[in-house]
Design a protein around this motif. Structure first.
Motif, PDB file in Angstrom:
ATOM      1  N   LEU A   1      11.005  36.466  -8.902  1.00 31.44           N
ATOM      2  CA  LEU A   1      10.015  35.615  -9.575  1.00 31.44           C
ATOM      3  C   LEU A   1       9.790  34.307  -8.812  1.00 31.44           C
ATOM      4  O   LEU A   1       8.647  33.882  -8.628  1.00 31.44           O
ATOM      5  CB  LEU A   1      10.466  35.310 -11.005  1.00 31.44           C
ATOM      6  N   GLU A   2      10.869  33.692  -8.362  1.00 34.02           N
ATOM      7  CA  GLU A   2      10.760  32.435  -7.617  1.00 34.02           C
ATOM      8  C   GLU A   2      10.015  32.628  -6.292  1.00 34.02           C
ATOM      9  O   GLU A   2       9.159  31.822  -5.937  1.00 34.02           O
ATOM     10  CB  GLU A   2      12.151  31.845  -7.347  1.00 34.02           C
ATOM     11  N   ILE A   3      10.343  33.684  -5.570  1.00 36.43           N
ATOM     12  CA  ILE A   3       9.710  33.947  -4.273  1.00 36.43           C
ATOM     13  C   ILE A   3       8.236  34.282  -4.458  1.00 36.43           C
ATOM     14  O   ILE A   3       7.375  33.780  -3.725  1.00 36.43           O
ATOM     15  CB  ILE A   3      10.459  35.067  -3.518  1.00 36.43           C
ATOM     16  N   GLU A   4       7.929  35.116  -5.451  1.00 38.06           N
ATOM     17  CA  GLU A   4       6.525  35.464  -5.710  1.00 38.06           C
ATOM     18  C   GLU A   4       5.719  34.221  -6.063  1.00 38.06           C
ATOM     19  O   GLU A   4       4.604  34.033  -5.565  1.00 38.06           O
ATOM     20  CB  GLU A   4       6.439  36.507  -6.826  1.00 38.06           C
ATOM     21  N   ARG A   5       6.272  33.370  -6.891  1.00 35.31           N
ATOM     22  CA  ARG A   5       5.577  32.143  -7.302  1.00 35.31           C
ATOM     23  C   ARG A   5       5.405  31.201  -6.101  1.00 35.31           C
ATOM     24  O   ARG A   5       4.321  30.660  -5.885  1.00 35.31           O
ATOM     25  CB  ARG A   5       6.385  31.450  -8.401  1.00 35.31           C
TER      26      ARG A   5
ATOM     27  N   ASP B   1      23.699  39.162  -7.950  1.00 30.96           N
ATOM     28  CA  ASP B   1      23.710  40.401  -8.732  1.00 30.96           C
ATOM     29  C   ASP B   1      22.290  40.759  -9.156  1.00 30.96           C
ATOM     30  O   ASP B   1      21.325  40.105  -8.760  1.00 30.96           O
ATOM     31  CB  ASP B   1      24.656  40.281  -9.931  1.00 30.96           C
ATOM     32  N   SER B   2      22.150  41.795  -9.987  1.00 27.12           N
ATOM     33  CA  SER B   2      20.823  42.297 -10.349  1.00 27.12           C
ATOM     34  C   SER B   2      20.009  41.270 -11.145  1.00 27.12           C
ATOM     35  O   SER B   2      18.795  41.171 -10.966  1.00 27.12           O
ATOM     36  CB  SER B   2      20.942  43.598 -11.138  1.00 27.12           C
ATOM     37  N   ILE B   3      20.646  40.494 -11.990  1.00 28.66           N
ATOM     38  CA  ILE B   3      19.939  39.455 -12.740  1.00 28.66           C
ATOM     39  C   ILE B   3      19.451  38.365 -11.778  1.00 28.66           C
ATOM     40  O   ILE B   3      18.333  37.876 -11.896  1.00 28.66           O
ATOM     41  CB  ILE B   3      20.849  38.831 -13.823  1.00 28.66           C
ATOM     42  N   ASP B   4      20.302  38.014 -10.822  1.00 29.02           N
ATOM     43  CA  ASP B   4      19.912  37.025  -9.812  1.00 29.02           C
ATOM     44  C   ASP B   4      18.713  37.511  -9.004  1.00 29.02           C
ATOM     45  O   ASP B   4      17.811  36.730  -8.687  1.00 29.02           O
ATOM     46  CB  ASP B   4      21.076  36.733  -8.852  1.00 29.02           C
ATOM     47  N   ILE B   5      18.710  38.790  -8.672  1.00 32.80           N
ATOM     48  CA  ILE B   5      17.592  39.369  -7.907  1.00 32.80           C
ATOM     49  C   ILE B   5      16.281  39.191  -8.676  1.00 32.80           C
ATOM     50  O   ILE B   5      15.263  38.789  -8.105  1.00 32.80           O
ATOM     51  CB  ILE B   5      17.832  40.873  -7.608  1.00 32.80           C
ATOM     52  N   LEU B   6      16.306  39.475  -9.958  1.00 30.14           N
ATOM     53  CA  LEU B   6      15.092  39.312 -10.773  1.00 30.14           C
ATOM     54  C   LEU B   6      14.607  37.864 -10.730  1.00 30.14           C
ATOM     55  O   LEU B   6      13.417  37.603 -10.574  1.00 30.14           O
ATOM     56  CB  LEU B   6      15.348  39.745 -12.212  1.00 30.14           C
ATOM     57  N   GLN B   7      15.532  36.936 -10.876  1.00 30.49           N
ATOM     58  CA  GLN B   7      15.200  35.514 -10.812  1.00 30.49           C
ATOM     59  C   GLN B   7      14.599  35.158  -9.453  1.00 30.49           C
ATOM     60  O   GLN B   7      13.583  34.472  -9.372  1.00 30.49           O
ATOM     61  CB  GLN B   7      16.463  34.672 -11.077  1.00 30.49           C
ATOM     62  N   LEU B   8      15.230  35.633  -8.397  1.00 29.04           N
ATOM     63  CA  LEU B   8      14.748  35.319  -7.046  1.00 29.04           C
ATOM     64  C   LEU B   8      13.389  35.939  -6.771  1.00 29.04           C
ATOM     65  O   LEU B   8      12.540  35.323  -6.120  1.00 29.04           O
ATOM     66  CB  LEU B   8      15.767  35.760  -5.999  1.00 29.04           C
TER      67      LEU B   8
ATOM     68  N   LYS C   1      16.010  30.258   1.990  1.00 24.28           N
ATOM     69  CA  LYS C   1      17.360  29.724   1.778  1.00 24.28           C
ATOM     70  C   LYS C   1      17.354  28.669   0.674  1.00 24.28           C
ATOM     71  O   LYS C   1      18.237  28.649  -0.184  1.00 24.28           O
ATOM     72  CB  LYS C   1      17.911  29.139   3.080  1.00 24.28           C
ATOM     73  N   LEU C   2      16.347  27.816   0.695  1.00 27.72           N
ATOM     74  CA  LEU C   2      16.229  26.788  -0.333  1.00 27.72           C
ATOM     75  C   LEU C   2      15.984  27.417  -1.707  1.00 27.72           C
ATOM     76  O   LEU C   2      16.579  26.991  -2.705  1.00 27.72           O
ATOM     77  CB  LEU C   2      15.101  25.819   0.030  1.00 27.72           C
ATOM     78  N   ILE C   3      15.147  28.436  -1.762  1.00 28.90           N
ATOM     79  CA  ILE C   3      14.883  29.139  -3.021  1.00 28.90           C
ATOM     80  C   ILE C   3      16.172  29.772  -3.556  1.00 28.90           C
ATOM     81  O   ILE C   3      16.450  29.703  -4.754  1.00 28.90           O
ATOM     82  CB  ILE C   3      13.771  30.196  -2.845  1.00 28.90           C
TER      83      ILE C   3
END
Length: 94
Positions: free
Chosen positions: A49-53, A40-47, A9-11
């Protein structure tokens, strides 16, 4: 798993720079892709990367699993499974 949900949720809030909601306001079963968050799809890509990191895992292996992104519940279960697989692989290699 509750700790993973809180971290996710914080991410989401920080990663998408959502200013009108708090992590606590996101319900565990609230739709992520078609809900009020407007992910959206761009947000998913960002998330991704953030979650993996953040968790040190590979969240997407090959094809995108839309079912994993239905809610915080499903995303947390996916992260938990990836963490367990990572721990198992580490245990087996040592």
């Amino acid at each position: 798993m509750e700790n993973i949900k809180q971290q996710l949720k914080l991410i989401v809030i920080q990663g998408l720079r959502i200013t009108d909601r708090s992590p606590e306001s996101i319900k565990d079963d609230e739709p992520l892709l078609s809900g009020d968050l407007g992910i959206d799809s761009i947000d998913i890509l960002q998330l991704i990367l953030e979650i993996e990191r953040h968790f040190g895992i590979k969240l997407v292996d090959g094809e995108f699993n839309k079912a994993a992104w239905e809610s915080i519940n499903t995303l947390a279960a996916t992260v938990e499974a990836k963490l367990a697989a990572k721990d198992l692989a580490h245990t087996l290699s040592t």
